[in-house]
Design an enzyme around this catalytic site. Structure first.
Site, PDB file in Angstrom:
ATOM      1  N   TRP A 133       0.825  -1.223   0.000  1.00  0.00           N
ATOM      2  CA  TRP A 133       0.000   0.000   0.000  1.00  0.00           C
ATOM      3  C   TRP A 133       0.847   1.257   0.000  1.00  0.00           C
ATOM      4  O   TRP A 133       0.473   2.271  -0.582  1.00  0.00           O
ATOM      5  CB  TRP A 133      -1.005  -0.006   1.163  1.00  0.00           C
ATOM      6  CG  TRP A 133      -2.113  -0.979   0.908  1.00  0.00           C
ATOM      7  CD1 TRP A 133      -2.410  -2.095   1.628  1.00  0.00           C
ATOM      8  CD2 TRP A 133      -3.069  -0.944  -0.175  1.00  0.00           C
ATOM      9  NE1 TRP A 133      -3.481  -2.758   1.058  1.00  0.00           N
ATOM     10  CE2 TRP A 133      -3.892  -2.071  -0.033  1.00  0.00           C
ATOM     11  CE3 TRP A 133      -3.280  -0.081  -1.252  1.00  0.00           C
ATOM     12  CZ2 TRP A 133      -4.936  -2.358  -0.937  1.00  0.00           C
ATOM     13  CZ3 TRP A 133      -4.313  -0.353  -2.145  1.00  0.00           C
ATOM     14  CH2 TRP A 133      -5.120  -1.483  -1.974  1.00  0.00           C
ATOM     15  N   ASP A 204      -1.981   6.556   6.523  1.00  0.00           N
ATOM     16  CA  ASP A 204      -3.079   5.702   6.069  1.00  0.00           C
ATOM     17  C   ASP A 204      -3.242   4.618   7.135  1.00  0.00           C
ATOM     18  O   ASP A 204      -2.372   3.763   7.292  1.00  0.00           O
ATOM     19  CB  ASP A 204      -2.733   5.092   4.701  1.00  0.00           C
ATOM     20  CG  ASP A 204      -3.735   4.026   4.265  1.00  0.00           C
ATOM     21  OD1 ASP A 204      -4.779   3.864   4.935  1.00  0.00           O
ATOM     22  OD2 ASP A 204      -3.467   3.357   3.247  1.00  0.00           O
ATOM     23  N   LYS A 228     -12.540  -2.178   6.707  1.00  0.00           N
ATOM     24  CA  LYS A 228     -11.755  -3.084   7.539  1.00  0.00           C
ATOM     25  C   LYS A 228     -12.277  -3.030   8.977  1.00  0.00           C
ATOM     26  O   LYS A 228     -12.830  -3.985   9.463  1.00  0.00           O
ATOM     27  CB  LYS A 228     -10.267  -2.721   7.492  1.00  0.00           C
ATOM     28  CG  LYS A 228      -9.526  -3.215   6.259  1.00  0.00           C
ATOM     29  CD  LYS A 228      -9.768  -2.395   5.022  1.00  0.00           C
ATOM     30  CE  LYS A 228      -9.161  -2.966   3.778  1.00  0.00           C
ATOM     31  NZ  LYS A 228      -7.994  -2.256   3.279  1.00  0.00           N
TER      32      LYS A 228
HETATM   33  C1  LIG Z   1      -7.600  -1.670   2.004  1.00  0.00           C
HETATM   34  C2  LIG Z   1      -6.511  -0.684   2.042  1.00  0.00           C
HETATM   35  C3  LIG Z   1      -6.411   0.330   1.080  1.00  0.00           C
HETATM   36  C4  LIG Z   1      -7.354   0.418  -0.097  1.00  0.00           C
HETATM   37  O1  LIG Z   1      -8.592   0.874   0.294  1.00  0.00           O
HETATM   38  P1  LIG Z   1      -9.703   1.209  -0.821  1.00  0.00           P
HETATM   39  O2  LIG Z   1     -10.853   1.705  -0.006  1.00  0.00           O
HETATM   40  O3  LIG Z   1      -9.977  -0.040  -1.570  1.00  0.00           O
HETATM   41  O4  LIG Z   1      -9.141   2.259  -1.709  1.00  0.00           O
HETATM   42  C5  LIG Z   1      -5.389   1.244   1.218  1.00  0.00           C
HETATM   43  N1  LIG Z   1      -4.520   1.189   2.246  1.00  0.00           N
HETATM   44  C6  LIG Z   1      -4.583   0.225   3.179  1.00  0.00           C
HETATM   45  C7  LIG Z   1      -3.589   0.201   4.301  1.00  0.00           C
HETATM   46  C8  LIG Z   1      -5.580  -0.739   3.102  1.00  0.00           C
HETATM   47  O5  LIG Z   1      -5.643  -1.706   4.031  1.00  0.00           O
END
Ligand SMILES: *Cc1c(COP(=O)(O)O)cnc(C)c1O
Length: 392
Positions: A133, A204, A228
């Protein structure tokens, strides 16, 4: 409904044939199982029942929550409550805006540089490269600015967070970005990185926000998609320190513009009302569970149990260094890819679903978000022991 028990074997269902090609066709999962999916991920059962009870009429509105105006008194009250609960859970000070955005975490990978960096051609941003990511975020940032890599875990195949002694910052960089928990690689920062004074720290936390208490004031911006730990896909949380508003580049789309979204209480366009409502229920559940300190204790215990089994048995291999292991996503391998695939099916037959690793990494991954019950982990521990006994 009994968790983790399989329904009687019946003839294959249509949806099974399409979506569950990994599983034995005679094993149907008509009852609720333990879902180790990385996202969209398992929700608290209490939340699912509450959603069910709120259909087809929500709060005496004569319609479901999906069918009312986002500007109705009832929905505006919901939005205010969701923000208040969010602030209470994370202890968010007044000088931070709480925004509910479209576009997922990936949308934020563009939103962050567009909102924070000056519109000069030589603008620089600092990024940690500690997993898949991070890489995606870096590629997005390169559309807007020069990216300075503070440290990269590539040499270790992202099995550790690089030693702070090796970090280097572009001091003129507009901010420093890191992925708190690398959902695919199973590696996580145990504490937020120390960055040069006055450099806003941006993170993030898609797969770790609300899994533990954090010190909000360490951060300039925190982003997290909902699917999540805080609900379902379709809505993305952005917590933005007020002094970082009013800096967006002119080409920033309105719906990704923190300043404009803050001015409109995240209702600049029609927001994702149903995901917003679900996030509200998840926050209520978290508060009822005792808040983030309690949740963090559960999460520690759940992950410790699984890592202990994986380390104890000679059969499995965890690639991530123990000091940098994720509590949310446990990544591991069997002795061969064939055994990895067999374990996926073996676990599914015992009511533990979606443990296959990401295509980029292979192997297996157990996602242990807040809503994964202890019983799910206990069942998985048994599955791991039995499988190693039979195939070791
Ligand atoms: C799942 C995830 C993403 C992507 O999220 P989307 O909503 O599909 O864009 C980005 N960063 C992390 C750390 C993730 O776990």
């Amino acid at each position: 409904m009994v968790q983790g028990r399989l329904a009687k074997k019946t003839k294959p269902l249509f949806y099974m044939e399409i979506y569950h090609e990994n599983y034995e066709m005679n094993a149907t999962h008509l009852q609720r199982c333990f879902n180790f999916s990385p996202g969209p991920a398992t929700l608290p059962e209490a939340v699912l029942h509450r959603i069910q009870a709120d259909f087809p009429v929500w709060q005496g509105q004569g319609a479901s929550v999906m069918e009312v105006s986002h500007r109705s008194t009832a929905f505006m009250a919901l939005a205010a409550k969701v923000e208040a609960d969010c602030r209470r859970l994370l202890v968010i000070p007044e000088h931070y805006a709480v925004l509910f955005m479209p576009g997922g975490a990936r949308g934020q990978f563009d939103a962050v540089p567009m909102n924070l960096l000056p519109a000069t051609p030589n603008a620089v941003a600092n990024y940690f490269a500690v997993g898949v990511w991070s890489q995606v975020a870096i590629e997005a940032a390169r559309r807007h600015a020069q990216v300075h890599i503070v440290a990269s875990g590539e040499d270790s195949d992202y099995s550790e967070i690089p030693d702070p002694a090796s970090w280097s910052f572009a001091e003129q960089g507009g901010y420093c970005f890191f992925v708190d928990n690398e959902t695919i690689d199973g590696v996580a920062f145990q504490t937020p990185p120390s960055v040069p004074e006055d450099m806003p720290l941006v993170t993030d936390m898609s797969s770790s926000l609300f899994s533990k208490p954090i010190d909000i004031e360490r951060y300039g911006v925190i982003v997290a998609c909902a699917q999540k730990n805080l609900g379902i896909s379709g809505i993305t949380l952005a917590i933005v320190r007020q002094d970082l508003l009013d800096k967006a580049r002119p080409y920033t789309p309105d719906v990704l513009n923190y300043t404009k979204m803050a001015a409109q209480q995240s209702m600049l366009n029609t927001p994702p009302t149903f995901p917003w409502y679900v996030t509200g229920l998840v926050f209520e559940w978290l508060l009822a569970e005792g808040g983030l300190a309690r949740i963090a204790e559960h999460n520690q215990a759940k992950a410790a149990q699984l890592y202990a089994v994986l380390d104890d048995l000679d059969f499995y291999r965890c690639p991530v260094q123990p000091a940098h292991r994720s509590l949310m996503n446990v990544v591991f391998y069997c002795p061969s890819p064939e055994l990895d695939a067999q374990l996926v099916a073996f676990a599914a037959e015992r009511g533990c679903l979606n443990i296959k690793g990401h295509a980029r990494k292979g192997g297996l991954r157990l996602s242990l978000y807040n809503a994964m019950p202890k019983a799910g982990v206990a069942t998985m521990v048994e599955v791991l022991r039995t499988f190693a006994q039979q195939y070791g």
